[in-house]
Design a protein around this motif. Structure first.
Motif, mmCIF file in Angstrom:
data_model
loop_
_atom_site.group_PDB
_atom_site.id
_atom_site.type_symbol
_atom_site.label_atom_id
_atom_site.label_comp_id
_atom_site.label_asym_id
_atom_site.label_seq_id
_atom_site.Cartn_x
_atom_site.Cartn_y
_atom_site.Cartn_z
ATOM 1 N N ALA A 160 21.777 28.958 -4.841
ATOM 2 C CA ALA A 160 20.506 28.349 -4.741
ATOM 3 C C ALA A 160 20.188 28.596 -6.032
ATOM 4 C CB ALA A 160 19.652 29.512 -3.806
ATOM 5 N N GLU A 168 26.766 26.395 -1.820
ATOM 6 C CA GLU A 168 26.454 25.456 -1.996
ATOM 7 C C GLU A 168 26.978 24.035 -0.891
ATOM 8 O OE1 GLU A 168 26.006 23.705 -4.950
ATOM 9 O OE2 GLU A 168 26.010 24.932 -6.435
ATOM 10 N N PHE A 171 24.559 25.670 1.652
ATOM 11 C CA PHE A 171 22.342 24.765 1.592
ATOM 12 C C PHE A 171 22.756 23.158 1.214
ATOM 13 C CE2 PHE A 171 22.327 29.405 -0.568
ATOM 14 C CZ PHE A 171 20.630 29.166 0.132
ATOM 15 N N ARG A 172 24.163 22.269 1.312
ATOM 16 C CA ARG A 172 23.218 21.033 1.273
ATOM 17 C C ARG A 172 23.914 20.909 2.694
ATOM 18 N NH1 ARG A 172 29.305 18.626 -0.788
ATOM 19 N NH2 ARG A 172 28.826 20.904 -3.059
ATOM 20 N N LEU A 174 21.937 22.386 5.229
ATOM 21 C CA LEU A 174 20.934 22.424 5.519
ATOM 22 C C LEU A 174 19.975 21.725 5.200
ATOM 23 C CD1 LEU A 174 20.314 26.703 4.769
ATOM 24 C CD2 LEU A 174 20.938 25.735 7.367
ATOM 25 N N ALA A 175 20.303 21.196 4.009
ATOM 26 C CA ALA A 175 19.427 19.970 3.137
ATOM 27 C C ALA A 175 18.830 18.789 4.379
ATOM 28 C CB ALA A 175 19.410 19.337 1.888
ATOM 29 N N MET A 176 20.836 18.256 4.684
ATOM 30 C CA MET A 176 21.356 17.277 5.211
ATOM 31 C C MET A 176 21.316 17.159 6.445
ATOM 32 S SD MET A 176 24.035 15.744 2.776
ATOM 33 C CE MET A 176 24.728 14.494 3.546
#
Length: 210
Positions: A160, A168, A171-172, A174-176
């Motif tokens: 984060a 990495e 988080f990627r 989760l964002a997508m």
């Protein structure tokens, strides 16, 4: 594309992030051991330090990880690089089990064994390194084992702040809203945690005083 094919196609990136993850966990655990074991010994031999040392380590554990990253950002030199900040935060979180188990292990040594050592003319340093630490080593390793497993999980959050590691992918993902990306980070992290737990557990049993 299923998860297996995703792992095959992105194995180089997964390996690279896994090595970053291991670097963060390895360095922070080493620092926690170098700091925590002496603090545990001091707490065991000088009870006046017990509450301040363990109390401080307990308080650090209660701070949410992202909040701790935020608190450390303004620190000179540390906050300038994400990996330094992540290693410091992980070290602080790993201190409690190392200190507590070192204290418990030293205090758990049979007093009659210590007295026998004194009767043989051993100095305080000799008692520590030849009697107390060898008898407490399995308990201390148990604390290190907990610290490593916890650090493997917490190191995913270091992504984060841009410190790298398997977080990495998480988080990627989760964002997508991409489950494959999330699993690409979560599965290797889980494997690392289980491997560390098994390996250190085996070593702990091997070093158990008989």
């Amino acid at each position: 594309m299923n998860v297996f094919h995703f792992f095959l196609q992105h194995h180089e990136e997964i390996l690279e992030l896994t090595m970053e993850h291991l670097w963060l966990v390895g360095i922070s655990t080493l620092l926690a051991v170098l700091i925590g074991i002496p603090l545990g010994i001091v707490s065991a031999h000088w009870p006046v330090w017990n509450k301040p040392v363990l109390g401080t380590a307990n308080i650090i554990q209660t701070i949410p990880s992202l909040a701790l990253f935020g608190f450390l950002l303004p620190v000179p030199w540390i906050g300038a690089r994400a990996d330094r900040l992540a290693i410091l935060a992980l070290t602080l979180y790993a201190l409690l089990p190392v200190i507590r188990n070192t204290y418990t292990g030293i205090r758990g040594v049979d007093p009659s064994v210590v007295e026998a050592g004194r009767g043989m003319g051993l100095t305080g340093r000799q008692l520590l390194f030849q009697v107390e630490l060898p008898l407490a080593v399995s308990v201390i390793l148990s604390g290190i084992r907990v610290a490593v497993v916890v650090s493997v999980g917490l190191a995913t959050i270091a992504a984060a702040i841009g410190a790298g590691g398997l977080g990495e992918f998480i988080f990627r993902g989760l964002a997508m809203v991409n489950n494959q990306l999330i699993l690409a980070g979560a599965v290797p992290a889980a494997v690392l945690a289980l491997s560390a737990d098994f390996g250190l557990g085996w070593l702990e049993r091997r070093l158990q005083p008989r």
